[in-house]
Design a protein around this motif. Structure first.
Motif, mmCIF file in Angstrom:
data_model
loop_
_atom_site.group_PDB
_atom_site.id
_atom_site.type_symbol
_atom_site.label_atom_id
_atom_site.label_comp_id
_atom_site.label_asym_id
_atom_site.label_seq_id
_atom_site.Cartn_x
_atom_site.Cartn_y
_atom_site.Cartn_z
ATOM 1 N N GLU A 280 -1.808 5.004 0.557
ATOM 2 C CA GLU A 280 -0.414 4.615 0.091
ATOM 3 C C GLU A 280 -0.339 3.996 -1.164
ATOM 4 O O GLU A 280 0.730 3.212 -1.229
ATOM 5 C CB GLU A 280 0.155 3.899 1.496
ATOM 6 C CG GLU A 280 0.133 5.112 2.790
ATOM 7 C CD GLU A 280 1.249 6.107 2.527
ATOM 8 O OE1 GLU A 280 2.257 5.812 1.712
ATOM 9 O OE2 GLU A 280 0.900 7.191 3.246
ATOM 10 N N GLY B 223 -8.406 0.881 -1.620
ATOM 11 C CA GLY B 223 -9.712 0.526 -1.005
ATOM 12 C C GLY B 223 -10.441 1.708 -0.653
ATOM 13 O O GLY B 223 -11.551 2.056 -0.911
ATOM 14 N N PRO C 170 0.446 -5.138 11.758
ATOM 15 C CA PRO C 170 1.000 -4.634 10.380
ATOM 16 C C PRO C 170 2.183 -3.623 10.867
ATOM 17 O O PRO C 170 2.167 -2.708 11.760
ATOM 18 C CB PRO C 170 -0.335 -3.777 10.159
ATOM 19 C CG PRO C 170 -1.143 -4.096 11.140
ATOM 20 C CD PRO C 170 -0.913 -4.737 12.312
ATOM 21 N N GLY D 292 -10.396 -0.403 12.406
ATOM 22 C CA GLY D 292 -11.547 -0.572 11.427
ATOM 23 C C GLY D 292 -10.951 -1.127 10.074
ATOM 24 O O GLY D 292 -11.379 -2.052 9.516
ATOM 25 N N ASN E 190 -7.915 -2.369 9.543
ATOM 26 C CA ASN E 190 -7.274 -3.670 9.655
ATOM 27 C C ASN E 190 -8.487 -5.058 9.751
ATOM 28 O O ASN E 190 -8.136 -5.884 8.812
ATOM 29 C CB ASN E 190 -6.720 -3.878 10.928
ATOM 30 C CG ASN E 190 -5.541 -3.246 11.389
ATOM 31 O OD1 ASN E 190 -5.125 -3.149 12.335
ATOM 32 N ND2 ASN E 190 -4.973 -2.312 10.334
ATOM 33 N N GLY F 117 0.626 -9.129 9.036
ATOM 34 C CA GLY F 117 1.565 -8.603 9.867
ATOM 35 C C GLY F 117 2.694 -9.568 10.231
ATOM 36 O O GLY F 117 2.348 -10.808 9.939
HETATM 37 C C1 LIG Z 1 4.497 1.078 5.437
HETATM 38 C C2 LIG Z 1 3.092 0.410 5.492
HETATM 39 C C3 LIG Z 1 3.402 -0.920 5.949
HETATM 40 C C4 LIG Z 1 2.179 -1.812 5.929
HETATM 41 N N1 LIG Z 1 2.237 -3.176 6.434
HETATM 42 C C5 LIG Z 1 1.329 -3.878 6.534
HETATM 43 C C6 LIG Z 1 1.625 -5.207 7.104
HETATM 44 O O1 LIG Z 1 2.536 -5.558 7.726
HETATM 45 N N2 LIG Z 1 0.420 -6.001 7.266
HETATM 46 C C7 LIG Z 1 -0.801 -5.633 6.576
HETATM 47 O O2 LIG Z 1 -1.566 -6.553 6.590
HETATM 48 N N3 LIG Z 1 -0.961 -4.338 5.889
HETATM 49 C C8 LIG Z 1 0.071 -3.751 5.892
HETATM 50 N N4 LIG Z 1 -0.051 -2.333 5.579
HETATM 51 C C9 LIG Z 1 -1.178 -2.001 4.788
HETATM 52 C C10 LIG Z 1 -2.219 -1.189 5.557
HETATM 53 O O3 LIG Z 1 -1.648 -0.541 6.669
HETATM 54 C C11 LIG Z 1 -3.363 -2.388 6.082
HETATM 55 O O4 LIG Z 1 -4.231 -2.645 5.007
HETATM 56 C C12 LIG Z 1 -4.359 -1.486 7.058
HETATM 57 O O5 LIG Z 1 -5.271 -2.399 7.496
HETATM 58 C C13 LIG Z 1 -5.337 -0.165 6.486
HETATM 59 O O6 LIG Z 1 -5.645 0.174 7.401
HETATM 60 P P1 LIG Z 1 -6.234 1.688 7.323
HETATM 61 O O7 LIG Z 1 -6.893 2.109 8.641
HETATM 62 O O8 LIG Z 1 -5.346 2.703 6.860
HETATM 63 O O9 LIG Z 1 -7.351 1.705 6.162
HETATM 64 P P2 LIG Z 1 -7.669 2.535 5.034
HETATM 65 O O10 LIG Z 1 -6.481 2.352 4.075
HETATM 66 O O11 LIG Z 1 -8.256 3.760 5.297
HETATM 67 O O12 LIG Z 1 -8.902 1.651 4.418
HETATM 68 C C14 LIG Z 1 -8.617 0.460 3.924
HETATM 69 C C15 LIG Z 1 -9.889 -0.202 3.287
HETATM 70 O O13 LIG Z 1 -10.769 -0.423 4.696
HETATM 71 C C16 LIG Z 1 -11.982 0.079 4.448
HETATM 72 N N5 LIG Z 1 -12.404 0.675 5.725
HETATM 73 C C17 LIG Z 1 -11.600 1.398 6.490
HETATM 74 N N6 LIG Z 1 -12.266 1.722 7.803
HETATM 75 C C18 LIG Z 1 -13.401 1.112 7.553
HETATM 76 C C19 LIG Z 1 -14.641 0.739 8.327
HETATM 77 N N7 LIG Z 1 -14.610 1.251 9.637
HETATM 78 N N8 LIG Z 1 -15.531 -0.141 8.068
HETATM 79 C C20 LIG Z 1 -15.642 -0.625 6.761
HETATM 80 N N9 LIG Z 1 -14.559 -0.597 5.895
HETATM 81 C C21 LIG Z 1 -13.512 0.238 6.410
HETATM 82 C C22 LIG Z 1 -11.792 1.489 3.466
HETATM 83 O O14 LIG Z 1 -12.886 1.358 2.555
HETATM 84 C C23 LIG Z 1 -10.663 0.376 2.551
HETATM 85 O O15 LIG Z 1 -11.213 -0.386 1.580
HETATM 86 C C24 LIG Z 1 1.010 -1.472 5.260
HETATM 87 C C25 LIG Z 1 0.927 -0.201 4.832
HETATM 88 C C26 LIG Z 1 1.848 0.742 4.695
HETATM 89 C C27 LIG Z 1 1.844 2.018 4.199
#
Ligand SMILES: Cc1cc2nc3c(=O)[nH]c(=O)nc-3n(C[C@H](O)[C@H](O)[C@H](O)COP(=O)(O)OP(=O)(O)OC[C@H]3O[C@@H](n4cnc5c(N)ncnc54)[C@H](O)[C@@H]3O)c2cc1C
Length: 469
Positions: free
Chosen positions: A37, A83, A136, A145, A147, A154
């Motif tokens: 995103e 990331g 979040p 993972g 997170n 959040g």
């Molecule tokens: C609408 C919206 C609202 C949001 N609100 C918040 C909020 O309130 N608070 C907040 O903190 N964030 C928020 N975010 C950001 C995001 O959702 C967080 O950063 C979330 O933790 C990402 O999780 P994901 O599974 O989508 O990871 P991804 O985007 O797929 O990956 C994120 C990172 O984690 C790594 N990763 C993923 N899985 C693993 C694994 N198993 N082992 C090692 N590394 C891994 C990836 O390589 C990458 O570097 C928001 C995003 C959006 C789009």
């Protein structure tokens, strides 16, 4: 490092590990897993693999080391710092098949696969009368993972802390392929260096998390939610620190600038809220607990603080439906901003008393560089998401002027004893601002840690650390 195409022999070996039906090299799948995103970026991996377990991930990492091919862990792709982008191609490793959720009621713990969706985990805990507070706004699609990798926060972090405060123990596949446990399933642990917390927030650069043991709390039974409209945005920021000084710790304390509310309302179009023209910002405030009398007393204390500021009529959410509508509005802001314009989001965080200075500074820097910003965020934590809107700004200014403005915003946060990111991580898009928060010695230590874990620099390279140290 150009790995846009992989050696045929390696692809065959990858297929042997994950099975033919879990390796994808078609354009549609690669494009799908090439974005998260973050702004409008797309960096497709050369292949996408979906391993079934830690053992398969271990074999993939060993193979990747032989061929020196980058591997990028991919969770729910909701990240806002890039990331999960495969910036050098290589292997996009989706964790999505590792999505188990087990609630251990005896110990108030959960054992999770990394791809468990955060909201599904929260709901599974609630069914057993237990509470996983980190919340979040992306909880419906982000993974646990992801997170852990981002140390996500959040709205409820202000009272309950962030992801790191709940992680007890991890199973991790190291970049070199060995599988380790980082700690123990205990609430206390003073045994050696804290590898668990080193992994938390490492953004998929030090290891691939394959299992997570989380702490849970007993769930609360009651909450009170109120929306306070302010005629001056800076006063809304001032009121934040005043609430704590009055002796109340809210379970959520969210700031939304006028545009954030307006854009959210337009995006949802089924939430009814009348906002006077003169209102510049809102605070969404929640207190929670088990005893309604105490909560009402706390709400009254908050009201006493609010009355010291220039506010309009406060809205108390009376029903669950109203509460859900207000939370939906808050959670939608990021998507609403995205649907309006190309934007860049900066995840600034300062000690909470400095919020008014930060907001004022962001607006002044915007004027200097000619950009509009929409600000909102977890104000109770001093965490302000600054959304810089492209609108009709020229591509040239967007590319060359805005980064100078972002640099000034970060310099301001650091001068206020804050830092670059409160919860979204550094990833790909903020790495070249890291010199503002850290000197060469500190960055050198981080680089050395990365080198020990990942001698061939193949796990999520090009993230966190700046291009030049
Ligand atoms: C609408 C919206 C609202 C949001 N609100 C918040 C909020 O309130 N608070 C907040 O903190 N964030 C928020 N975010 C950001 C995001 O959702 C967080 O950063 C979330 O933790 C990402 O999780 P994901 O599974 O989508 O990871 P991804 O985007 O797929 O990956 C994120 C990172 O984690 C790594 N990763 C993923 N899985 C693993 C694994 N198993 N082992 C090692 N590394 C891994 C990836 O390589 C990458 O570097 C928001 C995003 C959006 C789009």
């Amino acid at each position: 490092m150009d790995t846009t195409t992989l050696p045929q022999q390696m692809i065959a070996q990858l297929e042997n590990i994950v099975g033919q039906s879990f390796l994808f090299s078609d354009t549609a799948t690669r494009t799908h897993y090439g974005h998260d995103e973050t702004e409008d970026y797309n960096f497709p991996p050369s292949v996408v693999v979906k391993p079934a377990n830690a053992q398969e991930i271990s074999e993939i990492m060993k193979l990747a080391n032989i061929y020196k091919i980058p591997v990028v862990p991919i969770g729910g792709r909701t990240g806002l710092s890039g990331g999960a982008l495969s910036i050098y191609g290589g292997i996009g490793l989706s964790t999505e098949r590792l999505n188990s959720i087990t609630i251990d009621e005896k110990n108030l713990q959960a054992i999770l696969g990394p791809a468990a969706i955060t909201q599904q985990f929260q709901e599974a805990a609630l069914e057993k009368g237990l509470f996983y507070p980190p919340d979040p706004s992306s909880r419906g699609s982000c993974t646990i993972g992801g997170n852990v990798a981002e140390n996500a926060g959040g709205a409820r972090a202000v009272k309950y802390g962030v992801t790191k405060d709940y992680v007890l123990n991890l199973e991790v596949v190291l970049p070199t392929g060995e599988i380790i446990r980082t700690g123990a399933n205990t609430l206390k642990n003073s045994t050696g260096y804290n590898l668990t917390q080193l992994m938390v927030g490492s953004e998929g650069t030090l290891g691939i998390i394959t299992q997570i043991v989380m702490k849970l709390l007993p769930k609360n039974t009651h909450n009170v939610l109120m929306l306070v409209p302010f005629f001056k945005a800076e006063q809304a920021c001032e009121a934040v620190a005043a609430i704590f000084r009055a002796g109340v710790v809210p379970s959520a304390l969210e700031f939304m600038e006028r545009d954030a509310i307006d854009w959210g309302l337009r995006f949802l179009d089924n939430v009814n809220l009348n906002v006077k023209d003169e209102v510049q910002a809102h605070l969404l405030i929640e207190v929670d607990g088990n005893y309604p009398d105490i909560l009402f007393a706390e709400a009254e204390k908050i009201m006493n603080v609010m009355e010291q500021f220039d506010i309009d009529e406060v809205l108390y959410a009376d029903t669950e439906e109203q509460k859900n509508a207000l939370w939906k509005l808050r959670r939608t802001v990021a998507e609403a901003v995205k649907s309006n314009s190309i934007y860049k989001e900066e995840d600034t965080v300062v000690p909470r008393y400095e919020l008014p200075t930060l907001l004022k500074g962001v607006k002044a820097i915007g004027e200097k560089y000619g950009f509009k910003s929409v600000c909102y965020g977890h104000a109770g934590d001093g965490n302000l998401h600054v959304n810089i809107i492209k609108g009709d700004m020229s591509d040239d200014n967007w590319k060359n002027e805005v980064p100078k403005g972002i640099r000034e915003i970060f310099e301001l946060t650091v001068s206020l004893k804050g830092t670059l990111s409160g919860e979204h991580g550094i990833g790909y898009v903020q790495k070249n601002y890291m010199d503002i928060a850290f000197d060469k010695k500190q960055l050198g230590l981080m680089k050395a840690i990365k080198g020990i874990f990942d001698p061939n620099n193949i796990l999520n390279p090009g993230k966190i650390l700046p291009d030049v140290i």
